[in-house]
Design a protein around this motif. Structure first.
Motif, PDB file in Angstrom:
ATOM      1  N   LEU A 251      49.892  56.395  33.524  1.00  0.00           N
ATOM      2  CA  LEU A 251      49.621  55.560  32.364  1.00  0.00           C
ATOM      3  C   LEU A 251      48.277  55.913  31.738  1.00  0.00           C
ATOM      4  CD1 LEU A 251      50.721  52.070  33.757  1.00  0.00           C
ATOM      5  CD2 LEU A 251      51.965  53.481  32.104  1.00  0.00           C
ATOM      6  N   VAL A 252      48.213  55.809  30.427  1.00  0.00           N
ATOM      7  CA  VAL A 252      46.938  55.972  29.734  1.00  0.00           C
ATOM      8  C   VAL A 252      46.023  54.801  30.049  1.00  0.00           C
ATOM      9  CG1 VAL A 252      45.844  56.056  27.459  1.00  0.00           C
ATOM     10  CG2 VAL A 252      47.933  57.375  27.894  1.00  0.00           C
ATOM     11  N   ASP A 253      46.615  53.585  30.085  1.00  0.00           N
ATOM     12  CA  ASP A 253      45.864  52.352  30.321  1.00  0.00           C
ATOM     13  C   ASP A 253      46.677  51.493  31.274  1.00  0.00           C
ATOM     14  OD1 ASP A 253      44.630  49.857  30.245  1.00  0.00           O
ATOM     15  OD2 ASP A 253      44.255  49.918  28.089  1.00  0.00           O
ATOM     16  N   GLU A 254      46.107  51.132  32.419  1.00  0.00           N
ATOM     17  CA  GLU A 254      46.877  50.363  33.394  1.00  0.00           C
ATOM     18  C   GLU A 254      47.249  48.976  32.894  1.00  0.00           C
ATOM     19  OE1 GLU A 254      44.391  48.470  36.773  1.00  0.00           O
ATOM     20  OE2 GLU A 254      43.387  50.371  36.327  1.00  0.00           O
ATOM     21  N   ASP A 255      46.586  48.481  31.851  1.00  0.00           N
ATOM     22  CA  ASP A 255      46.950  47.176  31.279  1.00  0.00           C
ATOM     23  C   ASP A 255      48.131  47.282  30.325  1.00  0.00           C
ATOM     24  OD1 ASP A 255      44.921  45.793  32.644  1.00  0.00           O
ATOM     25  OD2 ASP A 255      43.445  46.350  31.116  1.00  0.00           O
ATOM     26  N   LEU A 256      48.476  48.500  29.933  1.00  0.00           N
ATOM     27  CA  LEU A 256      49.656  48.741  29.091  1.00  0.00           C
ATOM     28  C   LEU A 256      50.683  49.442  29.965  1.00  0.00           C
ATOM     29  CD1 LEU A 256      47.876  50.052  25.862  1.00  0.00           C
ATOM     30  CD2 LEU A 256      48.681  47.718  26.327  1.00  0.00           C
ATOM     31  N   TYR A 257      51.601  48.657  30.537  1.00  0.00           N
ATOM     32  CA  TYR A 257      52.454  49.205  31.599  1.00  0.00           C
ATOM     33  C   TYR A 257      53.944  49.013  31.372  1.00  0.00           C
ATOM     34  CZ  TYR A 257      52.537  44.284  32.959  1.00  0.00           C
ATOM     35  OH  TYR A 257      52.680  42.923  32.944  1.00  0.00           O
ATOM     36  N   LYS A 258      54.335  48.351  30.297  1.00  0.00           N
ATOM     37  CA  LYS A 258      55.755  48.083  30.098  1.00  0.00           C
ATOM     38  C   LYS A 258      56.490  49.340  29.633  1.00  0.00           C
ATOM     39  CE  LYS A 258      55.224  43.143  29.272  1.00  0.00           C
ATOM     40  NZ  LYS A 258      55.515  41.996  28.377  1.00  0.00           N
ATOM     41  N   VAL A 259      57.806  49.250  29.554  1.00  0.00           N
ATOM     42  CA  VAL A 259      58.610  50.378  29.075  1.00  0.00           C
ATOM     43  C   VAL A 259      58.167  50.730  27.662  1.00  0.00           C
ATOM     44  CG1 VAL A 259      60.930  51.177  28.522  1.00  0.00           C
ATOM     45  CG2 VAL A 259      60.550  49.715  30.518  1.00  0.00           C
ATOM     46  N   GLY A 260      57.887  52.009  27.435  1.00  0.00           N
ATOM     47  CA  GLY A 260      57.376  52.445  26.145  1.00  0.00           C
ATOM     48  C   GLY A 260      55.869  52.499  26.069  1.00  0.00           C
ATOM     49  N   ALA A 261      55.188  52.262  27.195  1.00  0.00           N
ATOM     50  CA  ALA A 261      53.724  52.329  27.222  1.00  0.00           C
ATOM     51  C   ALA A 261      53.258  53.774  27.091  1.00  0.00           C
ATOM     52  CB  ALA A 261      53.210  51.715  28.528  1.00  0.00           C
ATOM     53  N   PRO A 262      52.071  54.000  26.542  1.00  0.00           N
ATOM     54  CA  PRO A 262      51.560  55.379  26.417  1.00  0.00           C
ATOM     55  C   PRO A 262      51.406  56.042  27.787  1.00  0.00           C
ATOM     56  CG  PRO A 262      50.281  53.851  25.070  1.00  0.00           C
ATOM     57  CD  PRO A 262      51.175  53.010  25.925  1.00  0.00           C
TER      58      PRO A 262
END
Length: 481
Positions: A251-262
């Motif tokens: 992940l680019v950012d562990e706080d953005l983790y849902k399907v479709g996250a960067p």
């Protein structure tokens, strides 16, 4: 030190620990395995003796090759042939005690097209299969396509029919762009759809690599199958692909983790397969036990899970999601499923071997049950604790009624090294299972700690006579059927 129970996967395994036999099913369960897994070090080393023929209707040996003259040949004589380890002989010997089983040898179509000597394929393949006892050939499609080879398939099928040999294929929809799907399907006895690797870390966002359903025109199991059926491929020739491996992302950012996250690209590799962006089920299953705290998410729309740990993101099927796909195959009344692959399932599990493949067999054996209520498409998050060992399932036992008044754990009435798991079976009935706590390095027997719901080292006396049932706050609830 505590030995915590990997509850949600462990419970699913227990409920499906029943006698199943693929030979009793009408549907195909076509099991692929990579012979090169014999060279994997440690736990992942896969030998023919690891194959359970009761869980498959067909076993597909990957792979043979084509020599410079266009003849079918072994790619690894030391492993395949009688003068070596004789894997060919060993896999075909499985049929002696399991007469329902059929064996096929797989060849990559890319190799055939690259050699450009198809005139020798018919004769050399028929002889090679006969020499080593295989029942047929599987053509595994990669990236290459060829007009002349598509036309050649008709001759191949006619000759295989004449010799009573099976001709199968494993293919994805992209292989057939611009070609007549109905004609293609007529040239095979079974068409296996590779409904996995539909999304991967080669893209810059996370995604399920084998979703049952997908939105916005994305590839999925159901859309791939519908495409083949609508193009004229007969349902009784088609099987959908189920996988026992996962794709990993960073992940680019562990706080953005849902399907479709960067995604920053390829994720971690398995400790034994050692392929960046790839992990086998047995490696992922082990990783859930030790050293990591995974968040487990289940996408209700796609009907598959995904796993998150800081910046690590994994798309991999679970026993539950593969059971759903097997049920889908039954509902669509197709020929069955292919399983890719035996050597990446947990084929050596200390509790129950092949948890994924067994879940598929159990779902097929149970038959399809029509769903009468519409499911709500939501995402459910479950947090799973890391563990190091899991208890041994002993048996289903009759216990006094007061021990199983609800789902959960209960102390064993007579043995501190055991405990009781109260679960509802598929009929909704409470059933008691007796479980054995593990030994620590085969020297110290751990005992049941009722207060923490774990097996623990016995430095402290956790094992007192039970006086009443307790409620267990850290038990992950199980949905009632």
């Amino acid at each position: 030190m505590y030995f915590k129970i990997k509850i949600f996967l462990f419970i699913y395994t227990i409920l499906n620990a029943v006698n199943i036999n693929a030979s009793e099913n009408d549907e195909h369960i076509i099991c692929y395995f990579n012979s090169q897994a014999a060279y994997v070090r440690g736990y992942g080393k896969f030998d023919i003796e690891r194959i359970d023929p009761t869980l498959c209707t067909h076993v597909v040996y990957m792979s043979a090759g084509i020599d410079r003259n266009g003849f079918v040949t072994s790619l690894d004589p030391d492993l395949d042939l009688p003068e070596g380890r004789d894997f060919y002989g060993q896999v075909n010997a499985l049929k002696k005690d399991h007469p329902h089983l059929k064996t096929l040898l797989s060849i990559d179509v890319d190799t055939i097209i690259a050699r450009n000597r198809t005139q020798w394929l018919i004769g050399s393949s028929i002889r090679f299969l006969g020499d080593y006892g295989f029942d047929g050939l599987n053509l595994n499609w990669g990236e290459s396509t060829s007009d002349s080879f598509f036309e050649y398939l008709t001759r191949l099928k006619v000759n295989y029919d004449a010799y009573g040999l099976l001709l199968y294929t494993s293919v994805n929809s992209k292989n057939l762009v611009g070609y007549d799907v109905a004609t293609f399907c007529r040239n095979f006895h079974i068409v296996g759809l590779k409904t996995f690797d539909l999304h991967g870390p080669w893209k810059n966002i996370t995604g399920h690599h084998s979703p049952l359903h997908a939105a916005n025109g994305e590839d999925a199991v159901d859309s791939t199958l519908e495409y083949f059926l609508k193009q004229g491929c007969p349902a009784n020739k088609v099987v959908i692909g189920l996988s026992s491996f996962g794709r990993t992302y960073t992940l680019v950012d562990e706080d953005l983790y849902k399907v479709g996250a960067p995604s920053a690209g390829l994720g971690h590799s398995g400790m034994e397969t050692e392929i960046p962006g790839f992990v086998s089920y047995y490696e992922h299953d082990y990783d859930l036990f030790v050293g990591r705290t995974w968040r487990v998410h289940f996408d209700e729309f796609a009907e598959v899970p995904y796993y998150v740990d800081t910046r690590r993101w994994v798309s991999i099927d679970s026993p539950e999601s593969l059971a759903k796909k097997a049920q889908y195959a039954l509902r669509k009344q197709i020929a069955g499923v292919l399983f890719w692959t035996l050597d990446t399932d947990d084929f050596r599990s200390g509790v129950l071997t092949y948890p994924l493949l067994r879940a598929v067999n159990e779902a097929i054996s149970a038959g399809y049950t029509e769903v009468t209520t519409e499911e709500e498409h939501t995402t459910e998050e479950v947090t799973e604790n890391p563990t190091t060992e899991i208890p041994t399932v002993t048996t289903e036992i009759p216990v006094p009624g007061e021990l199983c008044t609800s789902e959960g754990f209960a102390p064993h009435p007579a043995d501190c090294s055991k405990f009781i798991l109260c679960m509802r079976n598929p009929l909704g009935q409470l059933v008691a299972y007796e479980l054995q706590c593990p030994s620590v390095q085969a020297l110290v027997q751990s005992v049941w700690d009722q207060g923490s719901s774990v097996c623990s080292l016995p430095q402290i006396d956790y094992c007192s006579a039970p006086t009443s049932l307790q409620k267990f706050a850290n038990l992950i609830p199980v949905k009632n059927n």
